[in-house]
Motif scaffolding. Structure first.
Motif, PDB file in Angstrom:
ATOM      1  N   ARG A 110     -15.866 -39.032  82.252  1.00 13.80           N
ATOM      2  CA  ARG A 110     -15.346 -37.711  82.629  1.00 13.80           C
ATOM      3  C   ARG A 110     -15.295 -37.568  84.139  1.00 13.80           C
ATOM      4  O   ARG A 110     -14.656 -36.655  84.657  1.00 13.80           O
ATOM      5  N   HIS A 111     -16.045 -38.421  84.858  1.00 15.35           N
ATOM      6  CA  HIS A 111     -16.175 -38.354  86.322  1.00 15.35           C
ATOM      7  C   HIS A 111     -16.730 -36.999  86.763  1.00 15.35           C
ATOM      8  O   HIS A 111     -16.337 -36.457  87.807  1.00 15.35           O
ATOM      9  N   SER A 112     -17.680 -36.476  85.975  1.00 14.44           N
ATOM     10  CA  SER A 112     -18.210 -35.131  86.217  1.00 14.44           C
ATOM     11  C   SER A 112     -19.333 -35.103  87.238  1.00 14.44           C
ATOM     12  O   SER A 112     -19.701 -34.015  87.715  1.00 14.44           O
ATOM     13  N   GLY A 113     -19.933 -36.269  87.555  1.00 15.02           N
ATOM     14  CA  GLY A 113     -21.056 -36.280  88.479  1.00 15.02           C
ATOM     15  C   GLY A 113     -22.293 -35.598  87.931  1.00 15.02           C
ATOM     16  O   GLY A 113     -23.206 -35.269  88.695  1.00 15.02           O
ATOM     17  N   GLU A 114     -22.355 -35.381  86.630  1.00 19.35           N
ATOM     18  CA  GLU A 114     -23.450 -34.622  86.022  1.00 19.35           C
ATOM     19  C   GLU A 114     -24.422 -35.545  85.308  1.00 19.35           C
ATOM     20  O   GLU A 114     -24.035 -36.402  84.512  1.00 19.35           O
ATOM     21  N   VAL A 115     -25.724 -35.360  85.579  1.00 17.57           N
ATOM     22  CA  VAL A 115     -26.800 -36.045  84.871  1.00 17.57           C
ATOM     23  C   VAL A 115     -27.698 -34.941  84.310  1.00 17.57           C
ATOM     24  O   VAL A 115     -28.434 -34.299  85.074  1.00 17.57           O
ATOM     25  N   PRO A 116     -27.679 -34.671  82.993  1.00 18.89           N
ATOM     26  CA  PRO A 116     -28.337 -33.474  82.441  1.00 18.89           C
ATOM     27  C   PRO A 116     -29.848 -33.626  82.293  1.00 18.89           C
ATOM     28  O   PRO A 116     -30.395 -33.737  81.191  1.00 18.89           O
ATOM     29  N   ILE A 117     -30.557 -33.624  83.417  1.00 16.17           N
ATOM     30  CA  ILE A 117     -32.014 -33.738  83.429  1.00 16.17           C
ATOM     31  C   ILE A 117     -32.601 -32.619  84.275  1.00 16.17           C
ATOM     32  O   ILE A 117     -31.937 -32.054  85.142  1.00 16.17           O
ATOM     33  N   ARG A 118     -33.883 -32.310  84.022  1.00 16.03           N
ATOM     34  CA  ARG A 118     -34.633 -31.360  84.841  1.00 16.03           C
ATOM     35  C   ARG A 118     -35.556 -32.145  85.763  1.00 16.03           C
ATOM     36  O   ARG A 118     -36.155 -33.144  85.356  1.00 16.03           O
ATOM     37  N   LEU A 119     -35.694 -31.672  86.992  1.00 19.29           N
ATOM     38  CA  LEU A 119     -36.445 -32.418  87.990  1.00 19.29           C
ATOM     39  C   LEU A 119     -37.471 -31.533  88.692  1.00 19.29           C
ATOM     40  O   LEU A 119     -37.300 -30.313  88.783  1.00 19.29           O
ATOM     41  N   ASN A 120     -38.514 -32.188  89.200  1.00 21.71           N
ATOM     42  CA  ASN A 120     -39.555 -31.533  89.991  1.00 21.71           C
ATOM     43  C   ASN A 120     -39.616 -32.217  91.350  1.00 21.71           C
ATOM     44  O   ASN A 120     -40.143 -33.332  91.461  1.00 21.71           O
ATOM     45  N   PRO A 121     -39.082 -31.597  92.407  1.00 26.33           N
ATOM     46  CA  PRO A 121     -39.039 -32.246  93.722  1.00 26.33           C
ATOM     47  C   PRO A 121     -40.401 -32.661  94.267  1.00 26.33           C
ATOM     48  O   PRO A 121     -40.478 -33.547  95.127  1.00 26.33           O
ATOM     49  N   ALA A 122     -41.483 -32.043  93.790  1.00 21.56           N
ATOM     50  CA  ALA A 122     -42.823 -32.428  94.250  1.00 21.56           C
ATOM     51  C   ALA A 122     -43.143 -33.866  93.884  1.00 21.56           C
ATOM     52  O   ALA A 122     -44.034 -34.485  94.482  1.00 21.56           O
TER      53      ALA A 122
END
Length: 527
Positions: free
Chosen positions: A153-165
């Protein structure tokens, strides 16, 4: 004495029964039970393997008895990490949080959470009253970054949740020294614990590397020998694909993902072109082509044989098509073309009112949106350099097209430089006149909100966007930022710009260089 004894007996029994003339047997009174209600009526959540987040459970409690009331959550389905038993809030509210277990496997998890009240902190003496909360948690595997902007789709989307810490640099790798005048690398792709890198060359030795995601160590490499140009790789069907392009020496090569063993190569036409990564879907790989540009070729992933050629015309290179279950999509700068996925026959051609066919490169790919639409840059762009990794100059409007109605929908008011990311009904793209990152409504093309880089050294946006469920990654001329989508503030930064990718192993890759690669790859662990 008899009267006194009878009065004493009545006094002891008054809470259980009245003292009557007959002196009959007394029945014990029931315990006073707390009342529990939940305003959260059900939990339904989609998540990815390894996501860390909390879900709120709210409600009320009441209790006419004496003593401290304790609350406990139980989960027979073993889906959630549960809070400890806790004293009920003094304001009679219920406010609890549960988190999916870290090792929760992919699939659908259903069950019921039970909230009960207890007389003690260990819940050794529970009350009989309880309240239940049904749940359904669907866990998906994390996709790898397999082609231009991650997917077909070339959407640039990775459906994950992240914690910058938890973000931390893991390693970096640099292209081995050579006599090549370019010295850079192309955008990378990932699969099954490896990251794949092609060298960007100008009539010198072209190499494809497979690196270990955990350490950056070389697993294998393949040399193409001296080549006019080597383009970005793509993943699919157990193989890694990359095209050598020149004049007569123009081939799409395929190698085994794990061993690097040669599988097959497919010839196609070109006149010193450069292309974005091919797009691999099911049993076909779709490659930009054409002696004068403007062609899509579909090759078999089994043996590399040609399945069909679709001709849009135009002198465009630096493109790749988007693909869904039915069709292949290509924008030539002036119009969006829709081709049949099986035969290559043209199904629709939709003019872009802001498009033009100027004879330069395209530098982009259609993006399949979430509304049955396609989003594409209007017009072409030019980098001024014969190199697949060098960024173009021009900013362009984004146009949206309806697939079902085969018609143009809208174009943005502003013009943008970066490869956009799309998800959750929002398009993210950045511009430099003036410098701003816009969140754009996918339905209307209107700007919803804007973000500005906080650093004084940040003077322009570059490269591509990568979208997760919690953060948007963007590169300026000086830094890579992770923007918190709730607060719309920078939550993390890394002091090197570049082309971005996120793997299934939750590793961010930065092919460093604001508008041209310097040959270095940085790996940042996101977990």
């Amino acid at each position: 004495m008899k009267v006194v004894g009878w009065a004493a007996i009545c006094a002891l029994a008054v809470v259980l029964a009245g003292c009557g003339g007959g002196g009959g047997g007394a029945a014990p009174a029931p315990d006073v039970q707390p009342q529990l209600t939940l305003t959260t009526t059900a939990l339904k959540e989609d998540m990815a393997v390894g996501d860390e987040f909390a879900l709120k459970i709210d409600g009320r409690w009441s209790f006419a008895g004496t003593g401290t009331l304790y609350l406990q959550l139980r989960d027979a389905g073993a889906t959630f990490s549960l809070p400890a038993v806790q004293a009920a809030n003094a304001d009679n509210s219920v406010s609890l949080s549960v988190a999916p277990l870290p090792a929760l496997a992919a699939g659908k998890h259903t069950g019921t959470l039970e909230l009960r009240a207890c007389k003690d902190a260990a819940c050794a003496q529970p009350f009989s009253s309880t309240v239940s909360l049904p749940y359904e948690v669907t866990v998906s595997t994390v996709p790898d970054w397999e082609t231009h902007q991650g997917n077909a789709r070339h959407s640039g989307e990775v459906p994950i949740r992240l914690n910058p810490a938890k973000f931390s640099k893991a390693w970096e790798w640099r292209r081995p020294a050579s006599t090549d005048p370019i010295g850079g690398i192309n955008p990378v792709v990932t699969r099954a614990g490896k990251v794949y890198v092609t060298t960007d060359v100008y009539f010198s030795e072209a190499r494809l590397y497979a690196l270990n995601e955990a350490t950056g160590a070389e697993v294998w490499f393949q040399s193409m020998g001296n080549a006019p140009a080597f383009n970005p790789p793509a993943i699919g069907a157990g193989k890694v694909y990359a095209a050598v392009t020149g004049h007569e020496a123009t081939f799409l090569w395929a190698f085994d993902l794990n061993t690097g063993t040669f599988q097959h190569k497919s010839a196609f036409t070109g006149q010193w072109p450069h292309f974005l990564a091919p797009t691999v879907v099911d049993d076909q790989v779709y490659q930009g082509s054409g002696y004068y540009g403007g062609e899509i070729k579909a090759f078999s992933t089994t043996d590399g044989s040609l399945k069909w050629t679709a001709v849009a015309g135009g002198t465009w290179d630096m493109f790749t098509p988007a693909v869904d279950s039915q069709s292949v999509y290509h924008h030539d700068g002036a119009s969006l073309f829709v081709f049949d996925k099986v035969t290559g026959a043209e199904k629709a051609r939709i003019a872009d009112p802001f498009g033009s066919s100027s004879g330069y490169d395209y530098h982009g790919a259609p993006v399949l949106g979430g509304r049955g639409n396609v989003i594409s840059f209007a017009g072409g762009a030019f980098s001024g350099r014969a190199s697949a990794n060098v960024e173009h100059y021009e900013q362009r409007k984004l146009s949206s097209f309806s697939i079902a109605d085969a018609k143009y929908e809208w174009s943005t008011a502003g013009a943008y430089l970066t490869a956009p990311a799309v998800g959750g009904g929002v398009i993210y793209a950045a511009r430099n006149s003036p410098m701003a990152l816009d969140a754009i409504d996918e339905a209307t093309g209107k700007v919803l909100w804007t973000w500005s880089a906080p650093g004084t050294s940040d003077t322009s946006f570059h490269r591509n966007m990568v979208l997760t469920r919690t953060h948007l990654f963007v590169s300026t001329n000086s830094n890579v930022y992770a923007i918190d989508l709730k607060t719309r503030q920078s939550a993390w930064s890394y002091a090197a710009p570049g082309m971005l990718a996120i793997s299934a192993d939750r590793t961010l890759y930065i092919a460093t260089g604001a508008s041209e690669s310097d040959g270095r790859l940085v790996a940042v662990r996101l977990k």
